[in-house]
Write a protein that holds these residues in place. Sequence first.
Motif, PDB file in Angstrom:
ATOM      1  N   HIS A  31      52.036  27.069  30.642  1.00 47.89           N
ATOM      2  CA  HIS A  31      52.344  26.179  29.324  1.00 47.89           C
ATOM      3  C   HIS A  31      51.761  24.763  29.939  1.00 47.89           C
ATOM      4  O   HIS A  31      52.144  23.843  30.837  1.00 47.89           O
ATOM      5  N   ASP A  32      50.753  24.282  29.153  1.00 40.20           N
ATOM      6  CA  ASP A  32      50.358  22.859  29.266  1.00 40.20           C
ATOM      7  C   ASP A  32      51.142  21.903  28.509  1.00 40.20           C
ATOM      8  O   ASP A  32      51.977  22.363  27.378  1.00 40.20           O
ATOM      9  N   LYS A  33      50.737  20.744  28.196  1.00 41.30           N
ATOM     10  CA  LYS A  33      51.364  19.729  27.136  1.00 41.30           C
ATOM     11  C   LYS A  33      51.708  20.037  26.054  1.00 41.30           C
ATOM     12  O   LYS A  33      52.434  19.991  25.347  1.00 41.30           O
ATOM     13  N   ARG A  34      50.374  20.572  25.384  1.00 46.65           N
ATOM     14  CA  ARG A  34      50.274  20.939  23.972  1.00 46.65           C
ATOM     15  C   ARG A  34      49.788  22.302  23.603  1.00 46.65           C
ATOM     16  O   ARG A  34      48.980  22.728  22.667  1.00 46.65           O
ATOM     17  N   LYS A  35      49.802  23.257  24.806  1.00 53.30           N
ATOM     18  CA  LYS A  35      49.214  24.444  24.420  1.00 53.30           C
ATOM     19  C   LYS A  35      49.754  25.520  25.420  1.00 53.30           C
ATOM     20  O   LYS A  35      50.297  25.103  26.489  1.00 53.30           O
ATOM     21  N   TRP A  36      49.917  26.698  25.247  1.00 55.73           N
ATOM     22  CA  TRP A  36      50.059  27.912  26.043  1.00 55.73           C
ATOM     23  C   TRP A  36      48.851  28.771  26.373  1.00 55.73           C
ATOM     24  O   TRP A  36      48.071  28.766  25.579  1.00 55.73           O
ATOM     25  N   ILE A  37      48.677  29.288  27.629  1.00 61.38           N
ATOM     26  CA  ILE A  37      47.572  29.798  28.043  1.00 61.38           C
ATOM     27  C   ILE A  37      48.107  31.296  28.695  1.00 61.38           C
ATOM     28  O   ILE A  37      48.866  31.006  29.456  1.00 61.38           O
ATOM     29  N   THR A  38      47.532  32.530  28.103  1.00 65.51           N
ATOM     30  CA  THR A  38      47.778  33.574  28.876  1.00 65.51           C
ATOM     31  C   THR A  38      46.684  34.224  29.327  1.00 65.51           C
ATOM     32  O   THR A  38      45.559  34.002  28.541  1.00 65.51           O
ATOM     33  N   VAL A  39      46.781  34.893  30.514  1.00 69.47           N
ATOM     34  CA  VAL A  39      45.242  35.363  31.094  1.00 69.47           C
ATOM     35  C   VAL A  39      45.720  36.806  31.547  1.00 69.47           C
ATOM     36  O   VAL A  39      46.711  37.041  32.129  1.00 69.47           O
ATOM     37  N   TYR A  40      44.858  37.679  31.246  1.00 70.15           N
ATOM     38  CA  TYR A  40      45.069  39.143  31.375  1.00 70.15           C
ATOM     39  C   TYR A  40      43.587  39.394  32.263  1.00 70.15           C
ATOM     40  O   TYR A  40      42.736  39.024  32.137  1.00 70.15           O
ATOM     41  N   TYR A  41      43.917  40.301  33.169  1.00 73.24           N
ATOM     42  CA  TYR A  41      42.916  40.793  34.077  1.00 73.24           C
ATOM     43  C   TYR A  41      42.913  42.244  33.783  1.00 73.24           C
ATOM     44  O   TYR A  41      43.667  43.170  34.000  1.00 73.24           O
ATOM     45  N   ALA A  42      41.682  42.779  34.030  1.00 73.99           N
ATOM     46  CA  ALA A  42      41.335  44.102  34.249  1.00 73.99           C
ATOM     47  C   ALA A  42      40.974  44.279  35.593  1.00 73.99           C
ATOM     48  O   ALA A  42      40.173  43.576  36.041  1.00 73.99           O
ATOM     49  N   ARG A  43      41.529  45.387  36.257  1.00 76.20           N
ATOM     50  CA  ARG A  43      41.390  45.599  37.656  1.00 76.20           C
ATOM     51  C   ARG A  43      40.911  46.912  38.107  1.00 76.20           C
ATOM     52  O   ARG A  43      41.237  47.697  37.360  1.00 76.20           O
ATOM     53  N   GLU A  44      40.021  47.037  39.329  1.00 72.96           N
ATOM     54  CA  GLU A  44      39.525  48.241  39.414  1.00 72.96           C
ATOM     55  C   GLU A  44      40.488  49.166  40.095  1.00 72.96           C
ATOM     56  O   GLU A  44      41.570  48.434  40.912  1.00 72.96           O
ATOM     57  N   GLY A  45      40.990  50.201  39.586  1.00 73.08           N
ATOM     58  CA  GLY A  45      41.874  51.042  39.873  1.00 73.08           C
ATOM     59  C   GLY A  45      43.372  50.478  39.508  1.00 73.08           C
ATOM     60  O   GLY A  45      44.302  51.028  39.837  1.00 73.08           O
ATOM     61  N   GLY A  46      43.233  49.585  38.689  1.00 77.31           N
ATOM     62  CA  GLY A  46      44.522  48.973  37.992  1.00 77.31           C
ATOM     63  C   GLY A  46      45.269  47.829  39.100  1.00 77.31           C
ATOM     64  O   GLY A  46      45.975  47.103  38.847  1.00 77.31           O
ATOM     65  N   ILE A  47      44.824  48.091  40.334  1.00 75.54           N
ATOM     66  CA  ILE A  47      45.322  47.108  41.253  1.00 75.54           C
ATOM     67  C   ILE A  47      44.350  46.383  42.183  1.00 75.54           C
ATOM     68  O   ILE A  47      44.642  45.910  43.146  1.00 75.54           O
ATOM     69  N   GLY A  48      43.011  46.919  41.963  1.00 76.97           N
ATOM     70  CA  GLY A  48      42.145  46.461  42.938  1.00 76.97           C
ATOM     71  C   GLY A  48      41.475  45.008  42.442  1.00 76.97           C
ATOM     72  O   GLY A  48      41.934  44.097  41.806  1.00 76.97           O
ATOM     73  N   GLU A  49      40.299  45.008  42.799  1.00 73.10           N
ATOM     74  CA  GLU A  49      39.348  43.855  42.523  1.00 73.10           C
ATOM     75  C   GLU A  49      39.493  43.669  41.016  1.00 73.10           C
ATOM     76  O   GLU A  49      39.276  44.563  40.065  1.00 73.10           O
ATOM     77  N   VAL A  50      39.470  42.229  40.571  1.00 67.76           N
ATOM     78  CA  VAL A  50      39.360  41.842  39.207  1.00 67.76           C
ATOM     79  C   VAL A  50      37.945  42.021  38.656  1.00 67.76           C
ATOM     80  O   VAL A  50      36.900  41.810  39.195  1.00 67.76           O
ATOM     81  N   VAL A  51      37.707  42.783  37.340  1.00 69.34           N
ATOM     82  CA  VAL A  51      36.478  42.870  36.739  1.00 69.34           C
ATOM     83  C   VAL A  51      36.197  42.311  35.548  1.00 69.34           C
ATOM     84  O   VAL A  51      35.013  42.160  35.140  1.00 69.34           O
ATOM     85  N   ALA A  52      37.313  41.870  34.861  1.00 71.71           N
ATOM     86  CA  ALA A  52      37.372  41.072  33.770  1.00 71.71           C
ATOM     87  C   ALA A  52      38.518  40.355  33.384  1.00 71.71           C
ATOM     88  O   ALA A  52      39.454  40.469  33.809  1.00 71.71           O
ATOM     89  N   GLU A  53      38.201  39.362  32.525  1.00 68.55           N
ATOM     90  CA  GLU A  53      39.519  38.272  32.200  1.00 68.55           C
ATOM     91  C   GLU A  53      39.413  38.323  30.927  1.00 68.55           C
ATOM     92  O   GLU A  53      38.401  37.875  29.924  1.00 68.55           O
ATOM     93  N   LEU A  54      40.618  38.215  30.130  1.00 70.57           N
ATOM     94  CA  LEU A  54      40.949  37.803  28.479  1.00 70.57           C
ATOM     95  C   LEU A  54      41.678  36.782  28.883  1.00 70.57           C
ATOM     96  O   LEU A  54      42.968  36.869  29.244  1.00 70.57           O
ATOM     97  N   LYS A  55      41.307  35.456  28.327  1.00 67.84           N
ATOM     98  CA  LYS A  55      42.297  34.295  28.218  1.00 67.84           C
ATOM     99  C   LYS A  55      42.336  33.917  26.591  1.00 67.84           C
ATOM    100  O   LYS A  55      41.459  33.978  26.033  1.00 67.84           O
ATOM    101  N   ILE A  56      43.731  33.740  26.736  1.00 66.83           N
ATOM    102  CA  ILE A  56      43.983  33.499  25.218  1.00 66.83           C
ATOM    103  C   ILE A  56      44.969  31.991  25.149  1.00 66.83           C
ATOM    104  O   ILE A  56      46.082  32.137  25.919  1.00 66.83           O
ATOM    105  N   SER A  57      44.414  31.147  24.345  1.00 67.68           N
ATOM    106  CA  SER A  57      45.026  29.937  24.312  1.00 67.68           C
ATOM    107  C   SER A  57      45.591  29.864  22.718  1.00 67.68           C
ATOM    108  O   SER A  57      45.103  29.889  21.705  1.00 67.68           O
ATOM    109  N   VAL A  58      46.841  29.308  22.739  1.00 63.74           N
ATOM    110  CA  VAL A  58      47.601  28.883  21.420  1.00 63.74           C
ATOM    111  C   VAL A  58      48.186  27.396  21.579  1.00 63.74           C
ATOM    112  O   VAL A  58      48.661  26.896  22.398  1.00 63.74           O
TER     113      VAL A  58
END
Length: 126
Positions: A31-58
């Motif tokens: 939560h920043d001063k005037r927005k919310w940011i949520t970050v989602y990661y796709a991980r190798e095998g569900g728990i391993g190394e991050v392969v992609a990121e989805l960032k949503i700002s409102v």
Amino acid sequence: EGLDEIAAIEKDRYRVAGLSNYIFGLYRIKHDKRKWITVYYAREGGIGEVVAELKISVGELEGRSKSSDPVIGVQAEITSFCPARGDPIVLGKLPPCAMVRQCKGDSHLKWTANATNTNTSLSIVG
């Protein structure tokens, strides 16, 4: 299906062809001063190394300038980290593969792929 359209850009420049097989899990809510940011990661095998990121700002997407009001709305960006993992390796900060933005007063969402004059659609299910 939307990731397949991004994969078609410049012979899968962002190496997103396999990302539809991953589940994006919540990583952080900020939560920043005037927005919310949520970050989602796709991980190798569900728990391993991050392969992609989805960032949503409102909220405030761009700050106020002297001549205009702040831009308020919702924005999402998807970034594949696969170019930094396999040959040929891409070094440095990776740009988002695609972005969507809906500002206050807009009537629809439109995804834009990070390629010259290329628009695509992407479905988010969940």
